[in-house]
Design a protein around this motif. Structure first.
Motif: not given
Length: 252
Positions: A89-103
């Motif tokens: 019922g719930h998918h949680v993922a750890l990602s990174v602040v600023g991911t969309d600014r670090l491409t």
């Protein structure tokens, strides 16, 4: 609540499993050394049977562009498919602040693909964006070392202790899916140069820190606020000066 932690034997995962168990949940670590391989799908269905929540804090063994993209695309696709079969019922993922600014970085391009797969899956989800961990300050320095000098930017960073990361992810995991992103960060802001200088000086590292506004961070040219979370971020309590005496650098 049964919560399966993908990557549950690693730096964040092991702390997350301990936190969840302390709060009375059935936390199950899932990793290659527990018989679960998210790249091949081996062991996934069995691990997810009866799970209420799946938390993915796994990381690619290689940060090279093609392998890291393959890892996050394949692993996330397999996890989401197994969740659907198990009725999670719930998918949680750890990602990174600023991911969309670090491409400019292949690693962060792969994290962006991971996030898009989750958002497009139709499954209830929460993505946790964390700032850099204190534990990686040595890696930042090593990656930026040229001879006896460490060339780093004065862009701002708001790093946090891995225990605070795990605690933040745990709060999200036991809550209602937000179908969006939650940001977590540390209690203090530093220049990247100040962060590295403070840690290396405390550890007696003789390298000289050179502040260079155009120094790249894992291949990315930083703006002043690229690495900072927004004003609604949940902040951990651990300060760098408290963390350093308890965390000597790993032996080389």
């Amino acid at each position: 609540m049964k919560i399966v932690v993908i990557g549950g034997t690693g730096l964040i995962g092991s702390k997350l499993v301990a936190n969840l168990r302390e709060h009375g949940h059935e936390a199950v670590p899932a990793a290659p050394n527990t018989g679960v391989d998210t790249l091949t799908g081996e062991g996934l269905d069995a691990a997810l049977a009866g799970a209420d929540v799946v938390v993915d804090v796994s990381n690619s063994p290689s940060f090279a562009d093609d392998p890291v993209m393959d890892f996050f695309r394949t692993s996330t696709t397999n996890i989401l498919a197994a969740e659907e079969k198990a009725g999670v019922g719930h998918h949680v993922a750890l990602s990174v602040v600023g991911t969309d600014r670090l491409t400019d970085s292949g690693y962060f391009r792969a994290k962006e693909v991971q996030e898009k797969l989750i958002k497009d899956s139709g499954r209830p989800y929460s993505i946790v964006h964390a700032t850099q961990f204190f534990e990686f300050v040595g890696g930042i320095a090593d990656e930026a070392t040229h001879g006896d000098e460490v060339h780093v930017s004065d862009a701002l960073i708001q790093p946090m202790a891995s225990q605070d990361v795990a605690d933040g992810v745990a709060r999200v995991a036991v809550g209602t899916p937000v179908n969006g992103t939650v940001e977590i960060g540390g209690p203090e802001r530093f220049g990247v140069d100040e962060f590295v200088r403070t840690a290396l000086a405390f550890r007696g590292d003789p390298r000289t820190i050179v502040t260079h506004p155009e120094a790249r961070y894992w291949g990315v040219l930083l703006e002043k606020d690229t690495l900072l979370p927004g004003p609604d971020a949940q902040l951990g309590a651990t300060r760098l000066e408290e963390w350093l005496p308890l965390n000597p650098p790993p032996a080389k």
